[in-house]
Design an enzyme around this catalytic site. Sequence first.
Site, mmCIF file in Angstrom:
data_model
loop_
_atom_site.group_PDB
_atom_site.id
_atom_site.type_symbol
_atom_site.label_atom_id
_atom_site.label_comp_id
_atom_site.label_asym_id
_atom_site.label_seq_id
_atom_site.Cartn_x
_atom_site.Cartn_y
_atom_site.Cartn_z
ATOM 1 N N CYS A 130 0.831 -1.203 0.000
ATOM 2 C CA CYS A 130 0.000 0.000 0.000
ATOM 3 C C CYS A 130 0.870 1.259 0.000
ATOM 4 C CB CYS A 130 -0.918 -0.018 1.220
ATOM 5 S SG CYS A 130 -1.969 1.438 1.324
ATOM 6 N N CYS A 133 -0.463 4.168 2.026
ATOM 7 C CA CYS A 133 -0.339 4.018 3.483
ATOM 8 C C CYS A 133 1.112 4.248 3.922
ATOM 9 C CB CYS A 133 -0.732 2.619 3.951
ATOM 10 S SG CYS A 133 -2.202 1.938 3.213
ATOM 11 N N ASP A 134 2.067 3.700 3.175
ATOM 12 C CA ASP A 134 3.449 3.636 3.666
ATOM 13 C C ASP A 134 4.440 4.521 2.911
ATOM 14 O OD1 ASP A 134 2.550 1.710 5.445
ATOM 15 O OD2 ASP A 134 2.936 0.070 4.059
#
Length: 306
Positions: A130, A133-134
């Site tokens: 992701c 997300c990261d």
Amino acid sequence: MYDIVIIGAGTAGLTAAVYGARAGKSVLLLEENVYGGQILSAAEVENYPGIRRISGYEFAENLYRQALDLGAELKYEKALKIEEDGIGKTVHTNRGHHSGRTVILATGAKNRRLGLEREKELTGSGISYCATCDGAFYRGKDTAVVGGGNTALEDTLFLSGYCSRIYLIHRRDRFRGEETMVRILQEKENVTILLESEIIRLNGDKHLESVLVKNTNSGKIQEFPVSALFIAVGQEPDNRGFSDLVQLDEQGYVVSAENCHTGRKGFFSAGDCRTKEVRQLTTAASDGAVAALAACAYINTSDSVS
Ligand code: NAP
């Protein structure tokens, strides 16, 4: 007994809950992880009709609130198997069991793994599924994205705003994702596109340090030092627990008709877990509505018959 038990609280499941609850039916959603599903990892959604721009998180949150405000219930339980007993269906979970007159399978799909040695071990230590997300953890670093679909292209574009260099690695000589996006990436100075290329090894002790990439055309092997690899090679369904009840295609997706009926009385499926051509936010929502209305019609018909 609930009228409708929905397995999976992604866009399809939550939309089914909205439609089921609005039709006056009692609705239980079962979700093993977090509600929202895959859209949670989309930084921005710009192709949902009527909404010009919204974050994936806000979209999911709105849909969740809408379903609950209308009276749907959500329990964090993993559905393991379903048994039929007369008119009802019993869904066995990791925490107990629930009965429903109808069941909507909206289990979605999970990120596909590359299947490389150490992939699992390095997940969270340089390997991520992701980018939204990261990605921010790798500001100013060199990273790589693997995949050739829209997710890989969007992830690369997203990372190009943070990372020093991004290697976009795809196994074929052309992308599966949108041409417009490919053109935008080709113009980016910090994006290097590696076509006909496969990652053959992940290097690093406790954290990913580099990837070994083989050009499938020339056979040449090169090492690229990267702090992170974002894997975006598609999704896979997980409907194995229900294979004795509904028909699965060879890839494991639930076979169902235009009205989302699986062919087994009272069982419907919606969203990415079912066999279909286009898996988008809009089609997940559309399936949710169709499946819930079909479930309501089934309940109403059985009421009038019994
Ligand atoms: P996808 O379209 O299925 O693409 C997966 C990509 O990964 C393909 O290019 C595939 O290569 C590659 N791949 C699969 N297995 C691999 C492996 N073992 N090793 C290396 N590469 C591998 O998946 P997606 O990009 O996640 O998109 C899923 C759906 O969501 C699509 O319908 C997509 O259009 C949609 N989507 C839409 C948007 C948007 O509209 N904004 C954004 C994201 C996703 P091949 O091409 O060689 O098969």
